[in-house]
Scaffold this motif. Sequence first.
Motif, mmCIF file in Angstrom:
data_model
loop_
_atom_site.group_PDB
_atom_site.id
_atom_site.type_symbol
_atom_site.label_atom_id
_atom_site.label_comp_id
_atom_site.label_asym_id
_atom_site.label_seq_id
_atom_site.Cartn_x
_atom_site.Cartn_y
_atom_site.Cartn_z
ATOM 1 N N PRO A 283 0.895 -1.291 -0.073
ATOM 2 C CA PRO A 283 0.035 0.182 -0.163
ATOM 3 C C PRO A 283 0.872 1.443 0.087
ATOM 4 C CG PRO A 283 -0.049 -1.091 2.133
ATOM 5 C CD PRO A 283 0.760 -2.012 1.123
ATOM 6 N N ALA A 284 0.426 2.268 -0.818
ATOM 7 C CA ALA A 284 1.136 3.652 -0.648
ATOM 8 C C ALA A 284 0.191 4.725 -0.530
ATOM 9 C CB ALA A 284 1.705 3.838 -2.448
ATOM 10 N N MET A 285 0.722 5.697 -0.004
ATOM 11 C CA MET A 285 0.003 6.871 0.470
ATOM 12 C C MET A 285 0.394 7.970 -0.264
ATOM 13 S SD MET A 285 -2.680 7.647 2.667
ATOM 14 C CE MET A 285 -2.498 6.782 4.239
ATOM 15 N N ASN A 286 -0.585 8.652 -1.181
ATOM 16 C CA ASN A 286 -0.366 9.475 -1.960
ATOM 17 C C ASN A 286 -0.342 11.104 -1.299
ATOM 18 O OD1 ASN A 286 -0.511 11.746 -3.855
ATOM 19 N ND2 ASN A 286 -2.319 10.853 -4.963
ATOM 20 N N VAL A 287 0.454 11.577 -0.644
ATOM 21 C CA VAL A 287 0.695 12.606 0.289
ATOM 22 C C VAL A 287 0.658 13.992 -0.649
ATOM 23 C CG1 VAL A 287 2.082 14.046 1.675
ATOM 24 C CG2 VAL A 287 1.819 11.924 2.098
ATOM 25 N N ASN A 288 1.016 13.913 -2.017
ATOM 26 C CA ASN A 288 1.322 14.755 -3.018
ATOM 27 C C ASN A 288 -0.229 15.597 -3.489
ATOM 28 O OD1 ASN A 288 2.407 16.539 -5.099
ATOM 29 N ND2 ASN A 288 0.946 15.444 -6.329
ATOM 30 N N ASP A 289 -1.134 14.708 -3.316
ATOM 31 C CA ASP A 289 -2.651 15.156 -3.703
ATOM 32 C C ASP A 289 -3.429 15.550 -2.395
ATOM 33 O OD1 ASP A 289 -2.229 15.267 -6.516
ATOM 34 O OD2 ASP A 289 -2.439 12.875 -6.560
ATOM 35 N N GLU A 483 -4.524 -5.127 9.681
ATOM 36 C CA GLU A 483 -4.058 -5.579 8.455
ATOM 37 C C GLU A 483 -5.662 -5.852 7.681
ATOM 38 O OE1 GLU A 483 -2.530 -10.046 7.088
ATOM 39 O OE2 GLU A 483 -2.316 -9.661 9.096
ATOM 40 N N GLY A 484 -5.636 -5.518 6.416
ATOM 41 C CA GLY A 484 -6.612 -5.623 5.665
ATOM 42 C C GLY A 484 -7.114 -4.039 5.410
ATOM 43 N N ARG A 485 -6.652 -3.345 5.949
ATOM 44 C CA ARG A 485 -7.602 -2.013 5.685
ATOM 45 C C ARG A 485 -7.094 -1.505 4.314
ATOM 46 N NH1 ARG A 485 -7.109 2.553 10.167
ATOM 47 N NH2 ARG A 485 -9.100 1.367 10.837
ATOM 48 N N TYR A 486 -5.769 -1.393 4.064
ATOM 49 C CA TYR A 486 -5.101 -0.949 2.770
ATOM 50 C C TYR A 486 -4.614 -2.081 2.078
ATOM 51 C CZ TYR A 486 -5.333 3.509 5.422
ATOM 52 O OH TYR A 486 -5.634 4.739 5.907
ATOM 53 N N LYS A 487 -5.089 -2.234 0.871
ATOM 54 C CA LYS A 487 -4.700 -3.093 -0.115
ATOM 55 C C LYS A 487 -3.554 -2.686 -0.774
ATOM 56 C CE LYS A 487 -8.498 -5.104 1.133
ATOM 57 N NZ LYS A 487 -8.175 -6.342 2.039
ATOM 58 N N GLN A 488 -3.112 -3.559 -1.876
ATOM 59 C CA GLN A 488 -1.932 -3.005 -2.475
ATOM 60 C C GLN A 488 -2.353 -2.102 -3.691
ATOM 61 O OE1 GLN A 488 -0.885 -7.070 -4.146
ATOM 62 N NE2 GLN A 488 0.012 -7.535 -1.997
ATOM 63 N N ASP A 489 -2.445 -0.709 -3.186
ATOM 64 C CA ASP A 489 -2.894 0.300 -4.111
ATOM 65 C C ASP A 489 -2.352 1.610 -3.692
ATOM 66 O OD1 ASP A 489 -4.341 1.397 -6.331
ATOM 67 O OD2 ASP A 489 -5.986 0.025 -5.944
ATOM 68 N N VAL A 490 -2.874 2.622 -4.204
ATOM 69 C CA VAL A 490 -2.535 4.031 -3.906
ATOM 70 C C VAL A 490 -3.694 4.744 -3.286
ATOM 71 C CG1 VAL A 490 -1.481 6.203 -4.661
ATOM 72 C CG2 VAL A 490 -0.916 4.145 -5.898
ATOM 73 N N TYR A 491 -3.663 5.425 -2.264
ATOM 74 C CA TYR A 491 -4.614 5.939 -1.588
ATOM 75 C C TYR A 491 -4.356 7.433 -1.127
ATOM 76 C CZ TYR A 491 -6.054 1.100 -0.150
ATOM 77 O OH TYR A 491 -6.373 -0.321 -0.451
ATOM 78 N N LEU A 492 -5.280 8.134 -0.929
ATOM 79 C CA LEU A 492 -5.295 9.612 -0.518
ATOM 80 C C LEU A 492 -5.419 9.490 1.031
ATOM 81 C CD1 LEU A 492 -7.761 11.004 -2.880
ATOM 82 C CD2 LEU A 492 -5.190 11.364 -2.859
ATOM 83 N N LEU A 493 -4.763 10.540 1.352
ATOM 84 C CA LEU A 493 -4.775 10.786 3.019
ATOM 85 C C LEU A 493 -6.305 11.177 3.583
ATOM 86 C CD1 LEU A 493 -2.394 11.012 5.432
ATOM 87 C CD2 LEU A 493 -2.640 13.316 5.049
ATOM 88 N N PRO A 494 -6.549 10.453 4.614
ATOM 89 C CA PRO A 494 -7.821 10.698 5.075
ATOM 90 C C PRO A 494 -8.210 12.087 5.122
ATOM 91 C CG PRO A 494 -7.133 8.723 6.042
ATOM 92 C CD PRO A 494 -5.992 9.275 5.394
#
Length: 539
Positions: A283-289, A483-494
Amino acid sequence: MSEEKEQTGGSWEDLPLPDEYPEPHMENKAALNREEEEDASAATTEEGVKDQSAKCSPNLLQMLKAAESKWTPQGQHEDGAESETGEQVTEARKTDMQIQLTDQKQEFNKRPTKTGRRSLSHSISQSSTDSYSSEMPALMVLRKRAAGEKPLAGAKVLGCTHITAQTAVLIETLIVLGAQCRWAACNIFSTQNAVAAALAERGIPVFAWRGESEDDFLWCIDRCVGGNTWQPNMILDDGGDLTHWIYKKHPSLFKSLKGIVEESVTGIYRLYQLSKAGKLCVPAMNVNDSVTKQKFDNLYCCKESILDGLKRTTDTMFGGKQVAVCGYGEVGKGCCAALKALGAIVYVTEVDPICALQACMDGFRVIKLSEVVRQVDVVIACTGNKNVVVREHLDRMKNGCIVCNMGHSSTEIDLASLRTTELRWERVRPQVDHVIWPDGKRIVLLAEGRLLNLSCSTVPSLVLSITATTQAMALIELYSAPEGRYKQDVYLLPKKMDEFVASLHLLTLDAHVTELTDEQAKYLGISKHGPFKPNYYRY
């Protein structure tokens, strides 16, 4: 920056990496030996983005709830007592910091022997205590609130960002929160040597110095990863170079990571490429956006720092000058606003019709670069793309035209086309080169086409505090999430975290937020403590 995701060129996975990595210059290598020894001993697509604004990890919930205390317009509780955040910010102003910028070069270049030398980390803490505490309040509050529970205990954070005094405050904060850190630089010109030396003296492995060559840059990243002596589980990246390196050179390590936090548009493009190809296995967190990054680091920061970088390097007066700004994303908007305020005549180039229309509404003429390149005095690239300014444009520029880049990567300007036998390079001052044509025409190239503001000037600490706090919150969220909250994808910060980071900086600016009444909150259908905007809201 302008969101030109479909214009980035070839696949990130196809970017070449050398099989051999030359040793750095000997004078630079010597400065790193001690850090290596200490580290060795210590070792005994729209569719691809998921928004988790409704969820936060338990550790973060405690911090966020503390921010939901009842405020009056004067920043007090209903009983009149000062809020907890106010007390913490006040105490934060007194917190002892370890980093300053005074006499950077003198302190680093002395390279004193171990016998009888003065501690850098101690000596540089004296004059900067008040300034960094007041200009980076959110990190100080985060330290105080979360230091006891250590939300990053067990985290091994591998970082590749600009190494500045503000970054050092972030690194120290991560350590206070329980993390172990190793760091390399994401830009060969932005490292502040005194800061790197002070961090190394404190036992934090840092592999960077100002003025690295391209080979040195790769060598530093390779040593920072640590191989078999140190196994990271989190990455904090700026530009994607570290992520790319581990993906290509250490695939097993890449698969074992708990999360990646990326803050630049260039690095986010690369993560999207991996995600679309089904090869992002973490999982990756997109801080830029995130709103706090886009608006404050990209827009407001560049609005101030573009002029600082240009003035320091060229001593040019911009009133009446003609300037072409390539890209009208958040960075481009900030650059255009600053230059217009000085009286410059600003042209904008864009590929996105929405951004182009915004530029028109703001009073700028939208035009192709080829149409104005002969007459402009300055060309600024800030698209996040590649080959925005190519040899054809450079050949047609007038004598003395200034060329620079405000995007993360140096790929926006076609530098390879300038390194030919027919053209002569002349270094006239640090970070300023004249590229001279056979007929005597010359252009002024700043920072060899790399990020202008951090290579040639500085960035306001308050802005970096906002970005650094956002990065720290993203690391905590990914590391402590069940475990399981974030999958193998790109997410935006809440969004709740975005609002929390913003609220921590309001007291520094003496701002008092109005509190919704119960009736108003019910009318809007939201909590009186936020989030205050839906996920689709465009700030």
